[in-house]
Design an enzyme around this catalytic site. Structure first.
Site, PDB file in Angstrom:
ATOM      1  N   SER A 193       0.831  -1.195   0.000  1.00 39.11           N
ATOM      2  CA  SER A 193       0.000   0.000   0.000  1.00 39.11           C
ATOM      3  C   SER A 193       0.874   1.257   0.000  1.00 39.11           C
ATOM      4  O   SER A 193       1.694   1.433  -0.905  1.00 39.11           O
ATOM      5  CB  SER A 193      -0.968  -0.040   1.189  1.00 39.11           C
ATOM      6  OG  SER A 193      -2.001   0.904   1.018  1.00 39.11           O
ATOM      7  N   HIS A 242      -7.956  -5.269  -0.935  1.00 35.81           N
ATOM      8  CA  HIS A 242      -6.719  -4.619  -0.511  1.00 35.81           C
ATOM      9  C   HIS A 242      -6.258  -5.156   0.846  1.00 35.81           C
ATOM     10  O   HIS A 242      -7.041  -5.295   1.776  1.00 35.81           O
ATOM     11  CB  HIS A 242      -6.961  -3.104  -0.411  1.00 35.81           C
ATOM     12  CG  HIS A 242      -5.719  -2.294  -0.269  1.00 35.81           C
ATOM     13  ND1 HIS A 242      -4.851  -2.089  -1.306  1.00 35.81           N
ATOM     14  CD2 HIS A 242      -5.202  -1.631   0.801  1.00 35.81           C
ATOM     15  CE1 HIS A 242      -3.856  -1.319  -0.901  1.00 35.81           C
ATOM     16  NE2 HIS A 242      -4.040  -1.040   0.379  1.00 35.81           N
ATOM     17  N   ASP A 281      -9.545  -4.912  -5.219  1.00 38.18           N
ATOM     18  CA  ASP A 281      -8.912  -3.732  -4.636  1.00 38.18           C
ATOM     19  C   ASP A 281      -9.337  -2.488  -5.418  1.00 38.18           C
ATOM     20  O   ASP A 281      -9.218  -2.448  -6.651  1.00 38.18           O
ATOM     21  CB  ASP A 281      -7.388  -3.907  -4.702  1.00 38.18           C
ATOM     22  CG  ASP A 281      -6.625  -2.812  -3.993  1.00 38.18           C
ATOM     23  OD1 ASP A 281      -7.244  -1.869  -3.474  1.00 38.18           O
ATOM     24  OD2 ASP A 281      -5.379  -2.910  -3.963  1.00 38.18           O
TER      25      ASP A 281
END
Length: 308
Positions: free
Chosen positions: A163, A277, A245
């Protein structure tokens, strides 16, 4: 407390909330797992200061199998959390890096950079680069940390992050192409569901929260405007995507941009179907999370496996 004191400035439900009076509530990444010897994997960990003046630090891991004078690949890990939450010391990241060290048989440095909104961008990048410079200071057998001097192979270094941490990894690799990390050979980087801006160059409110003076042409969030991209400081890039995601299209945009930049390295894209995600953090023992881990381990050990 007045009504103004409780007015929310930014919320990332259910993990984070910031108020207009400056108060911050973090519901993810604030727990602390003590550094120790893991009873299952035998992985040892300890916490070390990097820049005592700012509080930047790291958690270092070595596998139980390491032998005296044995040199292992070195992984520098940057955690996710939107630049405003997360920590190497929380259970999700401590457990994840512990598993990576055990499975890949590597030394790992998990970086604790400072978080927004207390420390706005570019602090996270500056802290991360300071951490890499600190790691590099051990190349010649100097530096303060014995585990790095004794066990790390600085000719087999990898950067890994998820991320926001994936975004940091990319930016560190770009910076490594133009600034000195003498003695370090960066073989590859792995970006797990990295956080970038959209293909049209626009960014979301999360980025504007951590970087309120940023513009849409900021190369840190929009790699398409970074003239240094073709000189990326490694020869191999592994990018993990997740089908569900909401950052997936941005991650594909990054991959397309890198491929068209003129960079001559190898880009591998691995997508996990049916997952969202950060699934690999929140359900680490699931079949798909284990498959992702196995692919990451293979990426790190690719050169070693080829020589066997």
């Amino acid at each position: 407390m007045s009504s103004g004191d409780s007015e929310i400035a930014h919320e990332f439900h259910p993990y984070f909330r910031a108020y207009k009076d400056g108060r911050v509530e973090r519901f993810f990444g604030s727990d602390i797992v003590p550094a120790s010897i893991d009873p299952q994997d035998g992985v040892s960990s300890k916490d070390v200061p990097i820049v005592p003046e700012t509080g930047v630090s790291a958690r270092i891991f070595i596998p139980s199998s390491v032998k005296p004078s044995q040199k292992l690949p070195l992984v520098v890990y940057f955690h996710g959390g939107g630049f405003f939450m997360g920590s190497p010391f929380c259970s999700e990241y401590h457990n994840y890096v512990t598993s990576l060290v055990s499975e890949a048989n590597v030394v790992a440095v998990s970086v604790d950079y400072r978080l927004a909104p207390e420390h706005l961008i570019p602090i996270a990048y500056e802290d991360s680069w300071a951490a890499l410079r600190w790691v590099a200071s051990h190349c010649s057998g100097e530096g303060p940390e014995a585990w790095l001097k004794d066990y790390a192979d600085f000719q087999r270094v990898f950067l890994v992050g998820d991320s926001a941490g994936g975004n940091i990894v990319h930016n560190m690799a770009v910076q490594a192409a133009t600034e000195d990390l003498s003695g370090v050979k960066l073989l590859g980087i792995c970006l797990i569901q990295p956080f970038f801006g959209r293909k049209d160059g626009h960014v979301d409110k999360c980025w504007l929260f951590v970087s309120p003076t940023s513009r849409f042409d900021d190369p840190r969030i929009n790699p398409a405007v970074d003239s240094r991209l073709s000189r990326l400081g490694c020869s191999r890039v592994l990018t993990f995507l997740a089908e569900k995601d909401n950052l997936r299209e941005r991650e594909l945009f990054f991959c397309e941009t890198l491929k068209s930049s003129g960079w001559g390295g190898e880009l591998v894209i691995v997508e996990t179907e049916g997952e969202d995600h950060a699934f690999q953090l929140f359900n680490q023992k699931s079949e798909r999370a284990l498959a992702l881990m196995n692919r990451l381990v293979s990426f790190i050990n690719q050169d070693k496996d080829a020589s066997m």
